[in-house]
Every structure is written in C-alpha cells, then in structure tokens.
Design an enzyme around this catalytic site. Structure first.
Site, short mmCIF file in Angstrom:
data_model
loop_
_atom_site.label_atom_id
_atom_site.label_comp_id
_atom_site.label_asym_id
_atom_site.label_seq_id
_atom_site.Cartn_x
_atom_site.Cartn_y
_atom_site.Cartn_z
N LYS A 65 50.18 27.50 35.56
CA LYS A 65 50.90 28.61 36.19
C LYS A 65 51.35 29.54 35.07
CE LYS A 65 54.40 30.37 37.23
NZ LYS A 65 54.77 31.75 36.79
N CYS A 81 59.98 32.08 20.47
CA CYS A 81 60.93 30.96 20.59
C CYS A 81 61.43 30.54 19.22
CB CYS A 81 60.29 29.80 21.32
SG CYS A 81 58.75 29.31 20.57
N GLU A 129 59.66 22.80 26.06
CA GLU A 129 59.69 23.62 24.85
C GLU A 129 60.57 24.81 25.18
OE1 GLU A 129 58.18 22.84 22.05
OE2 GLU A 129 56.39 21.67 22.50
N GLY A 173 64.23 25.36 32.24
CA GLY A 173 63.90 24.01 31.75
C GLY A 173 64.71 22.94 32.49
N GLU A 215 70.35 32.94 21.67
CA GLU A 215 69.02 33.51 21.48
C GLU A 215 69.04 34.95 22.01
OE1 GLU A 215 65.91 31.88 24.01
OE2 GLU A 215 64.65 31.69 22.23
N GLY A 274 59.60 27.69 28.09
CA GLY A 274 60.35 28.82 28.65
C GLY A 274 61.82 28.67 28.33
N SER A 275 62.65 29.20 29.23
CA SER A 275 64.08 29.29 28.93
C SER A 275 64.82 27.99 29.28
CB SER A 275 64.66 30.45 29.74
OG SER A 275 64.47 30.19 31.11
P1 NAD Z 1 61.36 31.68 31.84
O1 NAD Z 1 61.94 30.32 31.75
O2 NAD Z 1 62.03 32.67 32.69
O3 NAD Z 1 59.84 31.61 32.37
C1 NAD Z 1 58.89 30.75 31.80
C2 NAD Z 1 57.93 30.31 32.89
O4 NAD Z 1 58.64 29.58 33.87
C3 NAD Z 1 57.24 31.46 33.62
O5 NAD Z 1 55.91 31.08 33.93
C4 NAD Z 1 58.04 31.56 34.89
O6 NAD Z 1 57.31 32.08 35.96
C5 NAD Z 1 58.39 30.12 35.15
N1 NAD Z 1 59.57 29.93 35.99
C6 NAD Z 1 60.64 30.77 36.14
N2 NAD Z 1 61.50 30.26 37.05
C7 NAD Z 1 60.97 29.09 37.47
C8 NAD Z 1 61.40 28.09 38.39
N3 NAD Z 1 62.53 28.21 39.09
N4 NAD Z 1 60.62 27.00 38.57
C9 NAD Z 1 59.47 26.86 37.87
N5 NAD Z 1 59.00 27.77 37.02
C10 NAD Z 1 59.75 28.88 36.79
O7 NAD Z 1 61.23 32.13 30.35
P2 NAD Z 1 60.70 33.52 29.80
O8 NAD Z 1 61.78 34.52 29.95
O9 NAD Z 1 59.38 33.80 30.38
O10 NAD Z 1 60.49 33.14 28.26
C11 NAD Z 1 61.50 33.24 27.36
C12 NAD Z 1 62.09 31.90 27.02
O11 NAD Z 1 61.06 30.96 26.67
C13 NAD Z 1 62.95 31.97 25.79
O12 NAD Z 1 64.12 31.20 25.97
C14 NAD Z 1 62.08 31.36 24.70
O13 NAD Z 1 62.76 30.86 23.61
C15 NAD Z 1 61.35 30.33 25.45
N6 NAD Z 1 60.10 29.97 24.75
C16 NAD Z 1 60.02 28.77 24.12
C17 NAD Z 1 58.89 28.41 23.40
C18 NAD Z 1 58.78 27.09 22.70
O14 NAD Z 1 57.68 26.70 22.36
N7 NAD Z 1 59.87 26.38 22.48
C19 NAD Z 1 57.81 29.30 23.35
C20 NAD Z 1 57.91 30.52 24.00
C21 NAD Z 1 59.08 30.84 24.71
#
Ligand code: NAD
Length: 483
Positions: free
Chosen positions: A179, A288, A254, A237, A385, A232-233
C-alpha cells in the site's frame, strides 16, 4: 482529469493477482513543484485489500510458493537489472510525484536496483542450523516465510522503502501486498510493472494505492496478513501495532527520528561540513534519518555555525526538474506543519536561510531552509521531528552533556560522532541510543547492506542488510528422534 500518461502504466490502476485493474474510486495526483493536479490514482479500499490478500494467498499456494530460493534470487536480480535500465524514467516519475530534485530521485532509483541485487544475491544464503541435542536426536532449524506480508510505505522515499521492504520479503518467499502513500505511488506501480517483466509470478506482489485510513487500515488489520512492515509516523505506527496485535502478527515499525550529529572540538570540520548540512536538507528535510540537530562543543560553536551558515546561503530551492539542492515539500499540509515549527522557533537566532529561486511556481510547496542557533535542550524544535528543511544548533561542554542531549528525545534512529579521538569514537558509539551510529560520516551513502531501524519511539525491527531477512522469515525447529 484522468490517468497520468507515463507510457508504461495507467496511474489509476492497481495490480491484484497479476491483473491491472482500475479502481471504482480515484484520488487526485498532484505535482508538488507546481501544486497542480496532473492526473488521478486509484483509491483502493477494504474490498481491494481483501482481493489482494486473497491473491497473495493463492500465489503462495501456487507457482510462487513452489519457486526455489535460487529462482527467487534470479527474479529479484532481473528486476534490479530492469530498474537500472529505466533509472532515468523512474527518476523523472519520482521527481514529479514527490518533488524530489532529479539527482536525488536518480539516486533513489539506483538504490532500488541495489536492493534487488542485494536481496537477489541473498535469497539462497539464509540457512538454518543443526543443534547439538540429546543422544538419538537430530535437531535443526528452518527459515520459512511468514506468508502474506503487508507493506505500508510513506511518500518521502518510495523507491528506497519499497526496495528494502518488499525486496527482503520476496527474497524469503513471502507474497506481498503493498500500500503506497496516497501522495506518491507512481514508482510503486512502475516497480510492479518491472517485476512482472522480470517474471515474478502473478500474486507474489500486489499493489493497492489508497488512503491510509482506508486501504492502509484494512491491510494492517487484515486477518489474512501474517506480517506487517510499516514505515511512517509515530501515531500511525501505534495504530498499526494495535491492529496487528488483534491478529497477533509481527510488525516492523520504521518511524521518525531527531537524529543528532555530535561535533567535538577535535573534529575535522572540512570533512564534516558537507554532511552536517546535507543530512538536514536532503529531500527538503523530509527524511526519517534527517539530522535536524547539530550538537557542537562550545569552543568551536561559533565557527561551525558560521561555516554552516555560509553553505546555507548557497542553497537554492526550486522545482524538482530544475535539480537544485532543495525541492518543494510534498504538500500544502506538510508546508503548513513546517511553517508552524518555524514560528515555534521564532525565539531562536536564525543564522542563515536558503533562497527560493524566482522561477519557482507560485503554487509549489516551497520553504526556504532555516539554520537556527541557540536551542536549549527541551525546546520543541530540539525535541520534535520537523520533517522540513530546518536544523537547530545546540552547544555542549563535554561528552556527558553531549550524550545526555543526544539521548534526550525518546527517539533513536541515527546519530553521528565527529571527532579524531579513537577512544571517544568507541565510547560514544556505545553510549548513543540509536539504531545506527556513524563515526566521521553520516548515512554511509545509503548503505543498502547496513541494518537500519530505530530504538525507543523510532520503532523496532530492522530492515536493510541481511538482518531484514530474519524479520521477513520465521524460524521452525525440527527435532527428529531416531534412536
Ligand atoms: P504517515 O504515517 O502519515 O503515512 C505513512 C503511510 O501510512 C502512508 O502509506 C499512509 O497512507 C499510511 N497510513 C496513514 N494512516 C494510516 C492508518 N490509519 N492505517 C494504516 N495506514 C495508514 O507518515 P508520512 O507523513 O507519510 O511520513 C512521514 C513520517 O514517516 C515521518 O514521521 C518520518 O520520519 C517517517 N519515516 C520513517 C522512515 C524510517 O525508515 N524510519 C522512513 C521514511 C519516513
């Protein structure tokens, strides 16, 4: 508005069970460099995720489940070759979709190829062991796939994160449901096209774009999913881990970071400077492992601040295709978040900013990089962050204070030590609370081979490197009693 013409796939389609199909609903696709709508993407939901999970299960029961480790490795290696042949096309897609300057997008495409090569080569090298046990027994372990793996990836580095996560899962024989982020899913579709072309059997990789709270939530909580990999965030998470807990399946999380670089008075500043700045502004700070805190020993604080400020003065911000040092942020929403943080930093000393070039389109989501000095430990800009092009400088007096500040956010993704003192390098590599510590470098050029992941609120589990293959498999112990 309809599909975006890419020449090799229709942006409104999903891939489920080897069939490209349009979704009943769509979402707009925006170019962050201009803010204009350039097409539509699929808005998959619970039904499409159901179908994708069923397709993955069929693949495991069929051809993909019978594919040997050697053949899985060959397929991944072929995908890597095809990615290399299409680096320019992939880089252009990513640049347009994410707003990433072309050179940075090209590096991501090359990294995607490297992941396929690395995991292609590793697929047949993950082995179990024999265990000495009581007389009359032969005991050994087998590494087996989990089954269906769910991959939820963000928009900031789609190609790299797909490479490390889906690459590792396929190498171990899992069937994947991916996804991608709603803000940037084009290279996920392109990757799936190349995987098909390389001979990946139908259903081994399924791609369902859509919103997080719809397709993402459906995937994280699906009872047919055996492992969830989420990047993601932090708040999302937490939701993913709760959803996976309902089905008692393992998750790799992650999450974000507030990664510090510690600059000691004995550091080689000429070597450090490019890393100090680049690690903060690469991908417009939407990384990230961005280093958004620079901790500097007081005796050289002023000098480091001045030399970083010089570099900031030369940073130009503009459209992805102009390939400057910094591109736009991904969206208007992200720009609002970053500008909010800059307002919170109004009490700090802004020692330098970069410059938005005149030809940057008005509708693009541009923010000039900001270098902010004098943040006390505990200031929100030192703790949280930002996910934008801003770095804070924090002075420290000695090693103990530097470690206390570095470890003081609850996050722990990456840290770096700049010092010529070998003892200090070793001491701090141990004392710093982070999944990766770099000594006299930062990021090690991407490091496909290097295990990566967080401690504390930065997440758990490791991707990248050989280590990921243990996360994407489970261990079975066989104890045979033969007398
Ligand atoms: P996000 O958590 O909003 O989204 C990430 C993914 O999760 C997207 O595909 C989104 O559609 C999905 N998502 C959102 N809500 C969801 C839910 N309720 N259930 C399931 N999936 C859902 O994050 P973002 O704003 O896209 O990315 C930024 C964040 O990601 C930052 O905090 C960054 O540090 C982190 N990040 C971490 C790494 C790592 O490897 N540690 C790498 C890249 C980004």
């Amino acid at each position: 508005m309809n599909e975006m013409t890419t020449g090799w796939f229709d942006s409104r389609e999903m891939l489920i069970g080897g069939k490209w199909q349009a979704a009943a609903r769509t979402l707009p696709l925006e170019d962050p460099s201009t803010g204009s709508e350039i097409g539509e993407i699929a808005r998959g939901g619970a039904d499409e995720i159901d179908a994708a999970v069923a397709a993955a299960q069929s693949a495991l029961a069929g051809e993909w489940g019978r594919t040997t480790a050697v053949e899985r490795g060959r397929i991944l290696t072929r995908i890597g070759q095809l990615v290399l042949e299409r680096v320019e096309d992939l880089a252009r897609l990513e640049a347009q979709d994410v707003g990433k300057p072309l050179t940075q997008a090209r590096n991501d495409a090359i990294a995607l190829a490297r992941y396929m090569e690395f995991y292609g080569g590793a697929a047949d090298k993950v082995m179990g062991e024999t265990i000495p046990y009581q007389d009359g027994y032969t005991v050994y372990t087998l590494r087996e796939p989990h089954g269906v793996t769910g991959h939820i990836v963000p928009w900031n580095y789609p190609m790299q994160i797909i490479g490390r996560s889906v690459g590792g899962a396929l190498a171990m024989g899992n069937a994947a449901v991916l996804k991608p982020a709603e803000e940037a899913c084009l290279t996920a579709l392109a990757f799936a096209r190349l995987a098909e072309e390389a001979g990946l059997p139908a259903g081994a990789l399924n791609v369902v774009p859509g919103l997080g709270e719809e397709a993402g939530a459906a995937l994280a909580g699906h009872p047919g999913v055996d492992h969830v990999s989420f990047t993601g965030s932090y708040p999302v998470g937490q939701l993913i881990q709760k959803a996976a807990a309902e089905n008692v399946v393992p998750v790799t999380l992650e999450l974000g970071g507030k990664s510090p670089q510690l600059v000691f008075a004995d550091a080689d500043l000429d070597a450090a400077l490019p890393f100090l700045v680049n690690a903060g502004i690469q991908n417009a700070g939407q990384t990230c492992s961005a280093s958004s805190r620079i901790l500097i020993q007081r005796s050289r604080y002023q000098e480091v601040a001045e030399r970083m400020a010089e570099r900031y003065g030369a940073l130009r911000v503009g459209p992805a295709m102009s390939d400057l040092e910094v591109g736009p942020l991904i969206s208007a929403a992200q720009k609002r978040i970053v500008e909010g943080y800059l307002r919170l930093g109004a009490d700090l000393d802004c020692v330098a900013t970069g410059r938005i070039v005149e030809e940057a389109p008005d509708g693009g989501h541009y923010v000039a990089p900001h270098l902010l000095s004098g943040a006390r430990p505990g200031h929100r800009l030192e703790q949280e962050e930002i996910f934008g092009p801003a770095q804070v400088l924090v002075p420290f007096d000695d090693e103990d204070e530097a470690v206390a500040i570095a470890n003081g956010t609850g996050l722990g993704l990456v840290a770096a030590v700049w010092s010529e003192n070998g003892g200090r390098q070793m001491r701090l590599a141990r004392r710093l609370r982070a999944g990766q510590v770099f000594v006299n470098n930062y990021g090690a050029g991407g490091g496909v081979e290097l295990p990566f992941g967080g401690v504390g609120k930065s997440g758990h589990g490791r991707e990248k490197g050989f280590e990921a293959l243990y996360s994407f498999s489970q261990l079975k112990t066989v104890a045979a009693h033969h007398g």
